[in-house]
Design a protein around this motif. Structure first.
Motif, mmCIF file in Angstrom:
data_model
loop_
_atom_site.group_PDB
_atom_site.id
_atom_site.type_symbol
_atom_site.label_atom_id
_atom_site.label_comp_id
_atom_site.label_asym_id
_atom_site.label_seq_id
_atom_site.Cartn_x
_atom_site.Cartn_y
_atom_site.Cartn_z
ATOM 1 N N ALA A 49 55.184 30.660 43.797
ATOM 2 C CA ALA A 49 55.578 32.047 43.995
ATOM 3 C C ALA A 49 54.848 32.603 45.208
ATOM 4 O O ALA A 49 53.775 32.111 45.586
ATOM 5 C CB ALA A 49 55.244 32.881 42.767
ATOM 6 N N LEU A 50 55.447 33.619 45.822
ATOM 7 C CA LEU A 50 54.808 34.344 46.922
ATOM 8 C C LEU A 50 53.938 35.437 46.332
ATOM 9 O O LEU A 50 54.427 36.305 45.609
ATOM 10 C CB LEU A 50 55.865 35.022 47.794
ATOM 11 C CG LEU A 50 56.442 34.250 48.940
ATOM 12 C CD1 LEU A 50 57.372 35.152 49.731
ATOM 13 C CD2 LEU A 50 55.394 33.659 49.830
ATOM 14 N N VAL A 51 52.672 35.394 46.642
ATOM 15 C CA VAL A 51 51.734 36.396 46.157
ATOM 16 C C VAL A 51 51.327 37.257 47.349
ATOM 17 O O VAL A 51 50.898 36.725 48.380
ATOM 18 C CB VAL A 51 50.487 35.723 45.538
ATOM 19 C CG1 VAL A 51 49.449 36.757 45.139
ATOM 20 C CG2 VAL A 51 50.879 34.853 44.356
ATOM 21 N N PRO A 52 51.459 38.575 47.244
ATOM 22 C CA PRO A 52 51.007 39.436 48.343
ATOM 23 C C PRO A 52 49.538 39.159 48.649
ATOM 24 O O PRO A 52 48.716 39.018 47.738
ATOM 25 C CB PRO A 52 51.209 40.850 47.800
ATOM 26 C CG PRO A 52 52.232 40.699 46.717
ATOM 27 C CD PRO A 52 51.999 39.338 46.129
ATOM 28 N N VAL A 53 49.203 39.064 49.911
ATOM 29 C CA VAL A 53 47.843 38.708 50.306
ATOM 30 C C VAL A 53 46.827 39.714 49.762
ATOM 31 O O VAL A 53 45.677 39.353 49.501
ATOM 32 C CB VAL A 53 47.739 38.545 51.843
ATOM 33 C CG1 VAL A 53 47.870 39.868 52.555
ATOM 34 C CG2 VAL A 53 46.465 37.819 52.218
ATOM 35 N N GLU A 54 47.247 40.937 49.529
ATOM 36 C CA GLU A 54 46.347 41.952 49.000
ATOM 37 C C GLU A 54 45.887 41.631 47.576
ATOM 38 O O GLU A 54 44.932 42.203 47.085
ATOM 39 C CB GLU A 54 47.027 43.328 48.985
ATOM 40 C CG GLU A 54 47.425 43.841 50.340
ATOM 41 C CD GLU A 54 48.758 43.274 50.840
ATOM 42 O OE1 GLU A 54 49.589 42.821 50.016
ATOM 43 O OE2 GLU A 54 48.950 43.269 52.055
ATOM 44 N N ARG A 55 46.590 40.720 46.914
ATOM 45 C CA ARG A 55 46.254 40.371 45.531
ATOM 46 C C ARG A 55 45.307 39.173 45.442
ATOM 47 O O ARG A 55 44.977 38.722 44.352
ATOM 48 C CB ARG A 55 47.527 40.071 44.735
ATOM 49 C CG ARG A 55 48.537 41.197 44.680
ATOM 50 C CD ARG A 55 48.061 42.440 43.955
ATOM 51 N NE ARG A 55 47.744 42.296 42.569
ATOM 52 C CZ ARG A 55 48.574 42.546 41.560
ATOM 53 N NH1 ARG A 55 49.799 42.936 41.787
ATOM 54 N NH2 ARG A 55 48.168 42.398 40.317
ATOM 55 N N ILE A 56 44.861 38.655 46.608
ATOM 56 C CA ILE A 56 43.909 37.534 46.654
ATOM 57 C C ILE A 56 42.630 38.036 47.306
ATOM 58 O O ILE A 56 42.663 38.659 48.359
ATOM 59 C CB ILE A 56 44.454 36.361 47.497
ATOM 60 C CG1 ILE A 56 45.797 35.870 46.976
ATOM 61 C CG2 ILE A 56 43.429 35.242 47.624
ATOM 62 C CD1 ILE A 56 45.745 34.889 45.856
#
Length: 103
Positions: A49-56
């Motif tokens: 899945a694509l995870v928004p970079v802000e969530r890492i």
């Protein structure tokens, strides 16, 4: 951020949630999303899945864990990543043209 590829990510509960497979980078070089892979066995049944970079979130040191700021349920609810749709992701999310993968 490039040191993130290949790292395991850990969920809010401290348990391993998956592995970073790729980064999606816009034309200006900004990382926009992270492709996280989880599940499967011996190369079968894996999901991405694509995870928004802000969530890492990365730790201060290269050896620190990567923290996924979402639950496993939230990760599994994200739309599946499709490598044939990289250009579409840029247009759909307002990241512009020229989106590319960093492996």
């Amino acid at each position: 951020m490039q040191g993130l590829v290949g790292k395991n990510v850990y969920g809010t509960n401290g348990r391993e949630a998956g592995e970073v497979r790729n980064l999606l980078i816009d034309r200006s070089g900004r990382v926009r999303a992270v492709v996280v892979e989880w599940g499967g066995f011996l190369g079968l049944g894996e999901r991405q899945a694509l995870v928004p970079v802000e969530r890492i979130r990365l730790g201060a040191n290269q050896n620190d864990r990567a923290q996924l700021n979402m639950t496993r349920e939230e990760l599994e609810a994200l739309p599946r990543y499709d490598s044939d749709r990289v250009a579409e992701y840029g247009r759909e999310r307002g990241w512009g043209e020229g989106l590319r993968l960093y492996r």
